[in-house]
Enzyme design. Structure first.
Site, mmCIF file in Angstrom:
data_model
loop_
_atom_site.group_PDB
_atom_site.id
_atom_site.type_symbol
_atom_site.label_atom_id
_atom_site.label_comp_id
_atom_site.label_asym_id
_atom_site.label_seq_id
_atom_site.Cartn_x
_atom_site.Cartn_y
_atom_site.Cartn_z
ATOM 1 N N ASP A 19 0.850 -1.190 0.000
ATOM 2 C CA ASP A 19 0.000 0.000 0.000
ATOM 3 C C ASP A 19 0.888 1.243 0.000
ATOM 4 O OD1 ASP A 19 -3.200 0.578 0.971
ATOM 5 O OD2 ASP A 19 -1.771 2.228 1.132
ATOM 6 N N ILE A 20 0.514 2.231 -0.781
ATOM 7 C CA ILE A 20 1.329 3.438 -0.951
ATOM 8 C C ILE A 20 1.318 4.305 0.320
ATOM 9 C CG2 ILE A 20 -0.417 5.061 -1.849
ATOM 10 C CD1 ILE A 20 1.628 5.708 -4.108
ATOM 11 N N ASN B 3 -12.953 -3.013 2.694
ATOM 12 C CA ASN B 3 -13.848 -1.869 2.822
ATOM 13 C C ASN B 3 -14.828 -1.902 1.654
ATOM 14 O OD1 ASN B 3 -12.377 -0.920 5.066
ATOM 15 N ND2 ASN B 3 -10.938 0.154 3.733
ATOM 16 N N HIS C 118 -10.351 -5.330 -3.083
ATOM 17 C CA HIS C 118 -9.034 -5.616 -2.504
ATOM 18 C C HIS C 118 -9.170 -5.989 -1.047
ATOM 19 C CE1 HIS C 118 -9.898 -1.286 -2.307
ATOM 20 N NE2 HIS C 118 -9.255 -1.276 -1.154
HETATM 21 P P1 AMP Z 1 -9.789 1.415 0.288
HETATM 22 O O1 AMP Z 1 -10.001 2.625 1.159
HETATM 23 O O2 AMP Z 1 -10.148 0.135 0.995
HETATM 24 O O3 AMP Z 1 -10.442 1.550 -1.061
HETATM 25 O O4 AMP Z 1 -8.233 1.301 0.100
HETATM 26 C C1 AMP Z 1 -7.527 1.841 -0.968
HETATM 27 C C2 AMP Z 1 -6.073 1.750 -0.606
HETATM 28 O O5 AMP Z 1 -5.316 1.941 -1.790
HETATM 29 C C3 AMP Z 1 -5.596 2.815 0.405
HETATM 30 O O6 AMP Z 1 -5.061 2.161 1.565
HETATM 31 C C4 AMP Z 1 -4.530 3.587 -0.380
HETATM 32 O O7 AMP Z 1 -3.442 3.987 0.425
HETATM 33 C C5 AMP Z 1 -4.121 2.590 -1.430
HETATM 34 N N1 AMP Z 1 -3.555 3.150 -2.656
HETATM 35 C C6 AMP Z 1 -4.019 4.215 -3.372
HETATM 36 N N2 AMP Z 1 -3.252 4.420 -4.455
HETATM 37 C C7 AMP Z 1 -2.279 3.465 -4.436
HETATM 38 C C8 AMP Z 1 -1.187 3.161 -5.285
HETATM 39 N N3 AMP Z 1 -0.910 3.860 -6.406
HETATM 40 N N4 AMP Z 1 -0.384 2.115 -4.953
HETATM 41 C C9 AMP Z 1 -0.648 1.398 -3.831
HETATM 42 N N5 AMP Z 1 -1.664 1.636 -3.007
HETATM 43 C C10 AMP Z 1 -2.480 2.660 -3.290
#
Ligand code: AMP
Ligand code: ZN
Length: 113
Positions: free
Chosen positions: A29-30, A86, A99
């Site tokens: 996760d970023i 989520n 995810h």
């Molecule tokens: P959600 O809130 O469950 O939809 O989680 C989305 C997740 O994606 C969050 O924890 C973000 O930090 C993560 N995220 C967003 N953009 C990226 C990216 N480019 N690479 C990796 N993780 C990401």
């Protein structure tokens, strides 16, 4: 399709991958919310948990198999970890490509909110 995770799957957006096979990708996760924070996603674009069907039974099982495997590799299987999905707005979903968050590496607090 304008989907961030589909672009990560295609390699159009870079990611730090820890696992990939024909059906599943996992990457860091970023914005990690824990010392270990990895996202495990199907390559098939499924928007939310609500969009999963019986056709996806094997795929869903494999997501959890991969999660267990990565937890072991990351050294958090015995200390413990949390798997989170989520779903939709009130569930806190931001990216509409299914995810599972694998979170671990420190003591988790009670479930938030
Ligand atoms: P959600 O809130 O469950 O939809 O989680 C989305 C997740 O994606 C969050 O924890 C973000 O930090 C993560 N995220 C967003 N953009 C990226 C990216 N480019 N690479 C990796 N993780 C990401
Ligand atoms: Zn997608």
């Amino acid at each position: 399709m304008d989907c961030l995770f589909c672009k990560i799957i295609e390699g159009a957006i870079p990611s730090k991958k820890v696992f990939e096979n024909e059906r599943i990708v996992a990457f860091h996760d970023i914005a990690p919310a824990a010392p270990v924070h990895i996202l495990i996603i199907p390559k098939k674009h499924i928007a939310t948990m609500n969009d999963v069907t019986e056709e996806d039974d094997a795929l869903m099982a494999e997501l959890f198999t991969v999660a267990r495997q990565i937890a072991k590799e990351q050294g958090i299987a015995d200390t413990g970890y949390r798997l989170v999905n989520n779903c939709n707005d009130e569930g806190g979903q931001v990216v509409y490509h299914l995810h599972i968050h694998l979170l671990g590496g420190h003591k988790m607090k009670a479930l938030a909110d």
